[in-house]
Design a protein around this motif. Sequence first.
Motif, PDB file in Angstrom:
ATOM      1  N   ALA A  68       4.444  -0.327  -5.024  1.00 20.18           N
ATOM      2  CA  ALA A  68       4.835  -0.966  -6.283  1.00 20.18           C
ATOM      3  C   ALA A  68       4.515  -2.454  -6.261  1.00 20.18           C
ATOM      4  O   ALA A  68       4.427  -3.066  -5.200  1.00 20.18           O
ATOM      5  CB  ALA A  68       6.328  -0.750  -6.523  1.00 20.18           C
ATOM      6  N   ARG A  75      -4.516  -2.088 -10.427  1.00 23.79           N
ATOM      7  CA  ARG A  75      -4.525  -0.659 -10.077  1.00 23.79           C
ATOM      8  C   ARG A  75      -5.722   0.039 -10.701  1.00 23.79           C
ATOM      9  O   ARG A  75      -6.387   0.859 -10.063  1.00 23.79           O
ATOM     10  CB  ARG A  75      -3.219   0.010 -10.526  1.00 23.79           C
ATOM     11  CG  ARG A  75      -2.003  -0.498  -9.767  1.00 23.79           C
ATOM     12  CD  ARG A  75      -0.744   0.320 -10.025  1.00 23.79           C
ATOM     13  NE  ARG A  75      -0.459   0.612 -11.410  1.00 23.79           N
ATOM     14  CZ  ARG A  75       0.423  -0.029 -12.167  1.00 23.79           C
ATOM     15  NH1 ARG A  75       1.103  -1.052 -11.675  1.00 23.79           N
ATOM     16  NH2 ARG A  75       0.632   0.327 -13.404  1.00 23.79           N
ATOM     17  N   ARG A 106      -0.783   6.874  -8.523  1.00 19.54           N
ATOM     18  CA  ARG A 106       0.665   6.895  -8.725  1.00 19.54           C
ATOM     19  C   ARG A 106       1.273   5.723  -7.979  1.00 19.54           C
ATOM     20  O   ARG A 106       0.944   5.498  -6.816  1.00 19.54           O
ATOM     21  CB  ARG A 106       1.269   8.204  -8.215  1.00 19.54           C
ATOM     22  CG  ARG A 106       0.968   9.369  -9.141  1.00 19.54           C
ATOM     23  CD  ARG A 106       1.569  10.637  -8.622  1.00 19.54           C
ATOM     24  NE  ARG A 106       0.569  11.229  -7.720  1.00 19.54           N
ATOM     25  CZ  ARG A 106       0.844  11.979  -6.676  1.00 19.54           C
ATOM     26  NH1 ARG A 106       2.075  12.268  -6.374  1.00 19.54           N
ATOM     27  NH2 ARG A 106      -0.117  12.465  -5.918  1.00 19.54           N
ATOM     28  N   GLU A 107       2.129   4.992  -8.671  1.00 20.89           N
ATOM     29  CA  GLU A 107       2.817   3.883  -8.037  1.00 20.89           C
ATOM     30  C   GLU A 107       4.083   4.415  -7.369  1.00 20.89           C
ATOM     31  O   GLU A 107       4.873   5.136  -7.992  1.00 20.89           O
ATOM     32  CB  GLU A 107       3.169   2.828  -9.087  1.00 20.89           C
ATOM     33  CG  GLU A 107       3.708   1.562  -8.493  1.00 20.89           C
ATOM     34  CD  GLU A 107       3.944   0.498  -9.549  1.00 20.89           C
ATOM     35  OE1 GLU A 107       3.512  -0.640  -9.330  1.00 20.89           O
ATOM     36  OE2 GLU A 107       4.573   0.803 -10.578  1.00 20.89           O
ATOM     37  N   LEU A 108       4.267   4.055  -6.110  1.00 23.21           N
ATOM     38  CA  LEU A 108       5.432   4.511  -5.362  1.00 23.21           C
ATOM     39  C   LEU A 108       6.658   3.687  -5.741  1.00 23.21           C
ATOM     40  O   LEU A 108       6.590   2.459  -5.826  1.00 23.21           O
ATOM     41  CB  LEU A 108       5.168   4.393  -3.856  1.00 23.21           C
ATOM     42  CG  LEU A 108       3.993   5.216  -3.338  1.00 23.21           C
ATOM     43  CD1 LEU A 108       3.682   4.839  -1.900  1.00 23.21           C
ATOM     44  CD2 LEU A 108       4.288   6.699  -3.455  1.00 23.21           C
ATOM     45  N   ASP A 109       7.752   4.350  -5.961  1.00 19.23           N
ATOM     46  CA  ASP A 109       9.003   3.681  -6.269  1.00 19.23           C
ATOM     47  C   ASP A 109       9.523   3.039  -4.982  1.00 19.23           C
ATOM     48  O   ASP A 109       9.735   3.738  -3.983  1.00 19.23           O
ATOM     49  CB  ASP A 109      10.003   4.705  -6.797  1.00 19.23           C
ATOM     50  CG  ASP A 109      11.312   4.091  -7.233  1.00 19.23           C
ATOM     51  OD1 ASP A 109      11.818   3.179  -6.538  1.00 19.23           O
ATOM     52  OD2 ASP A 109      11.836   4.532  -8.267  1.00 19.23           O
ATOM     53  N   PRO A 110       9.735   1.728  -4.965  1.00 13.31           N
ATOM     54  CA  PRO A 110      10.151   1.067  -3.721  1.00 13.31           C
ATOM     55  C   PRO A 110      11.515   1.536  -3.199  1.00 13.31           C
ATOM     56  O   PRO A 110      11.786   1.434  -2.010  1.00 13.31           O
ATOM     57  CB  PRO A 110      10.180  -0.414  -4.093  1.00 13.31           C
ATOM     58  CG  PRO A 110      10.270  -0.458  -5.574  1.00 13.31           C
ATOM     59  CD  PRO A 110       9.610   0.796  -6.076  1.00 13.31           C
ATOM     60  N   LEU A 111      12.349   2.053  -4.074  1.00 13.09           N
ATOM     61  CA  LEU A 111      13.651   2.547  -3.634  1.00 13.09           C
ATOM     62  C   LEU A 111      13.593   3.967  -3.091  1.00 13.09           C
ATOM     63  O   LEU A 111      14.514   4.417  -2.409  1.00 13.09           O
ATOM     64  CB  LEU A 111      14.651   2.484  -4.795  1.00 13.09           C
ATOM     65  CG  LEU A 111      14.926   1.080  -5.350  1.00 13.09           C
ATOM     66  CD1 LEU A 111      15.872   1.163  -6.536  1.00 13.09           C
ATOM     67  CD2 LEU A 111      15.470   0.168  -4.260  1.00 13.09           C
ATOM     68  N   LEU A 112      12.495   4.666  -3.382  1.00 11.25           N
ATOM     69  CA  LEU A 112      12.394   6.070  -2.977  1.00 11.25           C
ATOM     70  C   LEU A 112      11.191   6.340  -2.072  1.00 11.25           C
ATOM     71  O   LEU A 112      10.814   7.483  -1.866  1.00 11.25           O
ATOM     72  CB  LEU A 112      12.306   6.957  -4.223  1.00 11.25           C
ATOM     73  CG  LEU A 112      13.511   6.866  -5.152  1.00 11.25           C
ATOM     74  CD1 LEU A 112      13.257   7.645  -6.432  1.00 11.25           C
ATOM     75  CD2 LEU A 112      14.773   7.354  -4.456  1.00 11.25           C
ATOM     76  N   SER A 113      10.615   5.303  -1.527  1.00 14.34           N
ATOM     77  CA  SER A 113       9.481   5.431  -0.626  1.00 14.34           C
ATOM     78  C   SER A 113       9.894   4.872   0.733  1.00 14.34           C
ATOM     79  O   SER A 113      10.146   3.667   0.871  1.00 14.34           O
ATOM     80  CB  SER A 113       8.274   4.659  -1.181  1.00 14.34           C
ATOM     81  OG  SER A 113       7.196   4.733  -0.291  1.00 14.34           O
TER      82      SER A 113
END
Length: 133
Positions: A68, A75, A106-113
């Motif tokens: 993210a 991107r 796809r952008e990774l969610d920093p709270l869920l990666s």
Amino acid sequence: HIVVEYSANLRDRIGLPALIDTLHATALSTGVFPLGGTRTRASERTHYRIADGHPDNGFVHVSMMIGAGRDVGTRQRAAQQVFDALVAHLAPLYAQAPLGLSLEVRELDPLLSFKHNNLHDYVAARQSGKERP
């Protein structure tokens, strides 16, 4: 992360080691992906149905997962460069066989990666001439 999925009927026709090398090098050349965080891999799909189901139909799909924080223009530019490399690599096959090529980011969610690695340390050590950090 770059994941290449391809239909099994293309196994001997896509030059997989060269394709992986090309996509990996192209992604790094964009300046968007960190060396220690870039991982490129492939997965053959043996069960698939494409378009009208003709056995000659093939596909190659590239999924790129990016951390993210990068703007959409960055991107998009990086994705276009990798997609262009994919298309160029497979141009000879595309000219002679029914083939679908696609790429998504796809952008990774920093709270869920979640990540735990020491690859950055080893890469930096090797770049400075050492074997280990």
